[in-house]
Every structure is written in structure tokens, then in C-alpha cells.
Design a protein around this motif. Structure first.
Motif, PDB file in Angstrom:
ATOM      1  N   PRO A 400       0.826  -1.203   0.000  1.00  0.00           N
ATOM      2  CA  PRO A 400       0.000   0.000   0.000  1.00  0.00           C
ATOM      3  C   PRO A 400       0.860   1.254   0.000  1.00  0.00           C
ATOM      4  N   SER A 401       0.441   2.250  -0.746  1.00  0.00           N
ATOM      5  CA  SER A 401       1.198   3.502  -0.799  1.00  0.00           C
ATOM      6  C   SER A 401       0.838   4.432   0.347  1.00  0.00           C
ATOM      7  N   ASP A 402      -0.197   4.120   1.078  1.00  0.00           N
ATOM      8  CA  ASP A 402      -0.666   4.993   2.145  1.00  0.00           C
ATOM      9  C   ASP A 402      -1.055   4.121   3.340  1.00  0.00           C
ATOM     10  N   PRO A 403      -0.650   4.498   4.555  1.00  0.00           N
ATOM     11  CA  PRO A 403      -1.026   3.705   5.723  1.00  0.00           C
ATOM     12  C   PRO A 403      -2.529   3.530   5.895  1.00  0.00           C
ATOM     13  N   GLN A 436       6.507   7.010   6.598  1.00  0.00           N
ATOM     14  CA  GLN A 436       5.215   7.516   6.173  1.00  0.00           C
ATOM     15  C   GLN A 436       4.445   8.059   7.365  1.00  0.00           C
ATOM     16  N   MET A 437       3.576   9.021   7.094  1.00  0.00           N
ATOM     17  CA  MET A 437       2.726   9.528   8.148  1.00  0.00           C
ATOM     18  C   MET A 437       1.854   8.391   8.661  1.00  0.00           C
ATOM     19  N   MET A 438       1.641   8.340   9.956  1.00  0.00           N
ATOM     20  CA  MET A 438       0.896   7.248  10.548  1.00  0.00           C
ATOM     21  C   MET A 438      -0.481   7.072   9.906  1.00  0.00           C
ATOM     22  N   SER A 439      -1.096   8.128   9.359  1.00  0.00           N
ATOM     23  CA  SER A 439      -2.459   8.080   8.843  1.00  0.00           C
ATOM     24  C   SER A 439      -3.371   7.551   9.938  1.00  0.00           C
ATOM     25  N   TYR A 440      -3.710   8.437  10.821  1.00  0.00           N
ATOM     26  CA  TYR A 440      -4.506   8.090  12.000  1.00  0.00           C
ATOM     27  C   TYR A 440      -5.819   7.437  11.593  1.00  0.00           C
ATOM     28  N   ARG A 441      -6.111   6.309  12.208  1.00  0.00           N
ATOM     29  CA  ARG A 441      -7.348   5.571  11.967  1.00  0.00           C
ATOM     30  C   ARG A 441      -8.215   5.671  13.215  1.00  0.00           C
ATOM     31  N   PRO A 442      -9.520   5.795  13.055  1.00  0.00           N
ATOM     32  CA  PRO A 442     -10.397   5.981  14.225  1.00  0.00           C
ATOM     33  C   PRO A 442     -10.230   4.905  15.293  1.00  0.00           C
ATOM     34  N   GLU A 443      -9.967   3.653  14.891  1.00  0.00           N
ATOM     35  CA  GLU A 443      -9.861   2.587  15.890  1.00  0.00           C
ATOM     36  C   GLU A 443      -8.664   2.774  16.814  1.00  0.00           C
ATOM     37  N   TYR A 444      -7.689   3.584  16.383  1.00  0.00           N
ATOM     38  CA  TYR A 444      -6.526   3.805  17.235  1.00  0.00           C
ATOM     39  C   TYR A 444      -6.895   4.538  18.533  1.00  0.00           C
TER      40      TYR A 444
END
Length: 520
Positions: A400-403, A436-444
Motif C-alpha cells: 500500500p502507498s498509504d497507511p 510515512q505519516m501514521m495516517s490516523y485511523r479511528p480505531e486507534y
């Protein structure tokens, strides 16, 4: 910040570019923090070099040289059953047992660098950093410390360096300066027959950082003075030290100074002002040389003490060649505030290829040792086997190119294994590749309450840990299995996957199942 410093941060991942041995992550020089990345302008690596992973896949020390018990066993495809299935004791969790805020019952997050590894290593924008920083406890190797401090005042913001050389972007000194002012501090290489040469030692860095005899107390004091001055002037509260290896990973010659990298050459000694050679380290390359080990331990211990006196902290990226009970490893743990565990629970995606059991058991032992020594444990879960962002990972298609594109099962593996090992002093970085930026996910942001006690192991390979608000189940086997969920509860998978009873688990699979009254 100066352009030279900017370029340095863009290519920090290159520290891990070159192999320590012909067969040899851990990163630069065989145990640092980052996988290989082309330097600005796309320049190729020096001729004769071999790309290697970043921290995690470490070179194997030469047997019989290390002064303390040998390295950990190499992971194998078929896991070795645990000797018992009794619960493993977990120390009680207390508030702020490490420099991290208490991470009990939550997913503590860290960020590795602040540039985008999938987009030509462009630095993250201030707005990107300020949107991510409130969710994270720490950042390793920050380029823009001001943005992190503004987005999350008081978080751990660290500046990257290496122990084995002068940091040119801090001191401004080039090779000519060192030859004119401290020629006897410069570290040179020996050939495979242990003969001294005039080839400079090389840590595999991309930058014109002169290799120094870091066993010399005067060198260490010079580095300390430069580091503390730089950190305080630029808004850092922590130093991030890469490649604190307990093997001599220094090559020779040094391509950054017009020399050719020569196979088998290793950093070994200095020349005084009269031209007499003085041996400092032994070989061969990648050997667990007692003098190198002693110098590294002393460097970390001395630097940590100076940082503490200046109100600063230390985090090391430390490749793990031995068990945490090893005497040298114990000294390293006693001399740092935090450690990066870069192999993580994924080993760059290889966890799905038969390594899950060994990864979990090794990480559990190190996580416990670190946190019970009040050392923060920063797990880096890189999910791609390839280093360039395009290689297939575990036959699951392109990396994947994005987290944000990480599939739910892979994210759930990282979250579940983190919950198993977290004793209140751990953070995790989940990304396809480094930087890469962590790309914050709501479940975190989900909280799952206090642990109900120790984890247990079922059917040899299934790790289970109960929390007030969740049940964590991890299958480390190479085959699918099932686990009977406790009755009287309803469960919701944190990643939205279907939940059955018994719970169906694929090979190398993990679940964080949210529930209520999980300890009952």
C-alpha cells in the motif's frame, strides 16, 4: 533549518542501505532505524553495496567472540512449542512507568520520522504534523520539531544521530577540519588480515560525517557538547540514537570521501600526529568485538547521563542479537530511557510467512524486560517486505502507498500483538514502510480498559489476554485454528471483521474484540 539539515533528514533512511555481511535491519551499519532510500536527486548506492532492511533483520555475530552468551536463535518457519501453557506473570501497571504517558488500556502511538516515505520523502507539512501530533506520544527523528511541539506540547520529540561519527549538520566540520584539528580522533579501517590502512571507516551513512573513535572520552565529550547545544537550540527534548549495535558494523573505505568500499574492511583504529597507528577495535567485520561492545555501552551510558543533567532524554534503536538476560543487553537497558524495537511484530511483513510465533515470543520477552526496567518500548510494525514500496508483500498484492490503505487483518495483527505486550510503557508505529505519516485511523483511539491479569497461551500457539473492555486473541501458528470465546458476552471486532464463536483465526492472525466486563 539549514538546507544541509533538511537534506540530511530526507535521506536518514539511507543509513540502513548497506549490508554488514554478504548474507546480512536494524538499519545503518546493520541495526539502525530505517530501510534503504535513495538520497536526494536519486543517486544510486555506492558500487558493491547490498541493500538490507532497517532495524529488525540484524546481522549474525561471529560465534565465540562475544564476551557474554550468544545471539538469539534465528526464527524458523515451524514454531517451537512453548514449554508450558501456564499464564506468564505480568508486572502490575502503574502510571508513567516510563517517559511515555501511561499507555495502559489504549493504543499508544509513535511516529518514525516526519517525511513521507511513499512520496519521494517529502517532509510532512506543518498542518499534517499538527493534525497527527495530538494522537501520538512520541516522534523518532523529527525534522520539524516546532510543528510537533505546537501540535502536542510535551510529547517526546527526538533528533536523530549516530554514535560512531561526527554529525556534520550539528558541528559543521568537514574532513579537512578534522585532519587539521584532531587527526588522531579520526577512525580508519583495517583489511581482512587485520593490517591497518588509510581507508576511512564508514558507518554506511550518506552524509560527509567523519568517522570518529567513539571509545575516546574526548570524542564523546565533544559529541555531547554539540548534541546538547543543538537539541536545546532547536526545540528537541530527546536524542534518538541509531545503530547502537553490539557488533563492529563499521566498513572501510568510505565512498563519501572519494574512497572505494572494500569488501571485508572494518573500522579498527587511529593514527597519531606522528603517523603511528593505534588499534582501537578488532575484526572481522560484523564481529562482536569486546572493545567495540565496551565502547558502545560506555557511549550510551555517558551520553544518557549528560542528557539527563541537561533535562533531556535518550531513545536508542538497538538491534537485538541476544536475549534480554544477556549481561551486555542489561547494561544497555539500564542506560536509556526508551528503545526502538524495529523488527516489531511484523518483520517487514514476513510474519505471515512462518515467523509469527518467534516474533511474538521474542517481542514479549524484550517488552517485559524493557518496561520493567522503566524503559519505554517503541514497536515499529512495517507491514511490507519490499523496501521500495512496490514489492509484493506476502503475496497480497502491491505494498500500500498509504497507511490508510492497510487491510484490516494486518492492522488488527499490529494492534492485537501490541495489546499483548503493553505494560503501560509501549508505543506502536503501524505503516507499510518507514517514514510515512501514521495516517490516523479511528480505531486507534479506542480504549479497552485495565488488563485482567497475565496473558495465557492456548493450544501452544494462541495467545490470549483479557481486559476490562476487550478480549485479545492472537494465533501465531502457520495454520488456521479456532478459539472458543467466553460465554455471556457480545463481541465487536475493532476492525469491523466478522466474529463467530468459536472465533475463526487464520495463520498469523490477531483480534481485538471489544466487549464489556471482560474480566468476568
Amino acid at each position: 533549518m539549514q538546507k544541509s539539515v533538511f537534506l540530511r533528514y530526507l535521506a536518514f533512511a539511507a543509513i540502513a542501505l548497506f549490508s554488514i555481511t554478504a548474507s546480512a535491519c536494524g538499519g545503518g551499519g546493520g541495526g539502525g532505524s530505517t530501510p534503504p532510500v535513495a538520497p536526494p536527486g536519486g543517486a544510486p548506492p555506492p558500487t558493491g553495496s547490498t541493500p538490507t532492511p532497517g532495524p529488525g533483520a540484524t546481522p549474525t555475530p561471529t560465534p565465540g567472540i562475544t564476551p557474554t552468551p550468544g545471539p538469539t536463535a534465528t526464527p524458523v518457519r515451524t514454531p517451537t512449542p512453548m514449554p508450558t501453557q501456564t499464564p506468564t506473570p505480568v508486572p502490575p501497571t502503574t502510571s508513567s512507568i516510563t517517559i511515555l504517558p501511561d499507555t495502559t488500556g489504549r493504543f499508544g502511538l509513535t511516529q518514525i520520522f516526519d517525511w513521507d516515505g511513499a512520496k519521494s520523502h517529502a517532509p510532512l507539512t506543518t498542518s499534517q504534523i499538527e493534525s497527527e501530533a495530538p494522537h501520538e506520544d512520541s516522534v523518532w527523528g523529527a525534522f520539524n520539531p516546532g510543528a510537533w511541539n505546537a501540535g502536542h506540547p510535551g510529547m517526546i520529540v527526538s533528533r536523530y544521530t549516530l554514535p560512531v561519527e561526527d554529525d556534520n549538520s550539528m558541528s559543521g566540520h568537514d574532513l579537512n577540519w578534522w585532519q587539521s584539528n584532531h587527526p588522531d580522533w579520526i577512525l580508519y579501517a583495517c583489511d581482512p588480515n587485520n593490517n591497518p590502512t588509510k581507508q576511512l571507516a564508514w558507518s554506511t551513512s550518506y552524509f560527509p560525517d567523519v568517522p570518529l573513535d567513539f571509545s575516546n572520552p574526548q570524542v564523546v565529550q565533544f559529541q555531547i557538547d554539540e548534541i546538547i547545544k543543538y537539541l536545546k537550540a532547536n526545540g528537541y527534548n530527546t536524542l534518538a540514537v541509531d545503530n547502537t549495535d553490539l557488533v563492529n558494523y563499521l566498513h572501510g573505505g568510505n565512498p563519501l570521501f572519494g574512497q572505494q568500499l572494500i569488501s571485508g574492511y572494518y573500522g579498527c583504529g587511529t593514527y597519531d600526529t606522528s603517523g603511528n597507528f593505534h588499534r582501537v577495535f578488532g575484526g572481522p567485520l560484523n564481529a562482536a568485538d569486546p572493545a567495540f561492545i565496551s565502547a558502545m555501552i560506555n557511549w550510551v551510558r555517558t551520553v544518557e547521563s549528560a542528557l539527563h543533567n541537561a533535562g533531556l532524554k535518550l531513545v536508542i534503536n538497538h538491534p537485538l542479537y541476544n536475549s534480554p538476560s544477556n549481561a551486555n543487553e542489561q547494561q544497555m537497558l539500564a542506560a536509556t530511557d526508551a528503545m526502538v524495537y524495529e523488527r516489531g511484530l511484523t518483520d517487514y511483513g514476513k510474519y505471515m510467512s512462518g515467523e509469527a510465533y518467534s516474533l511474538v515470543t521474542n517481542a514479549m520477552s524484550w517488552a517485559t524486560a524493557a518496561q520493567t526496567h522503566h524503559v519505554a518500548f517503541l514497536v515499529t510494525d512495517y507491514l511490507c517486505s519490499g523496501w521500495n514500496g512496490t514489492a509484493a508483500w506476502n503475496n497480497n498484492g502491491p505494498c500500500p502507498s498509504d497507511p490508510s490503505q492497510i487491510p484490516a487483518p494486518q492492522a488488527d495483527w499490529a494492534l492485537a500483538t501490541y495489546a499483548l505486550l503493553n505494560l503501560g510503557g509501549a508505543d506502536v508505529y503501524i505503516s507499510p514502510q518507514v517514514g510515512q505519516m501514521m495516517s490516523y485511523r479511528p480505531e486507534y483511539s479506542t480504549t479497552y480498559g485495565q488488563p485482567c491479569g497475565s496473558y495465557s497461551v492456548q493450544n501452544t500457539y494462541v495467545f490470549v489476554r483479557k481486559f476490562q473492555g476487550a478480549l485479545v486473541v492472537v494465533n501465531t501458528a502457520t495454520t488456521a485454528t479456532s478459539y472458543p470465546l467466553p460465554s455471556g458476552h457480545t463481541y465487536r471486532d475493532i476492525e469491523g471483521r466478522a466474529v463467530s464463536n468459536p472465533l475463526s483465526l487464520g495463520p498469523a492472525d490477531g483480534y481485538v474484540l471489544l466487549t464489556s466486563n471482560g474480566c468476568s
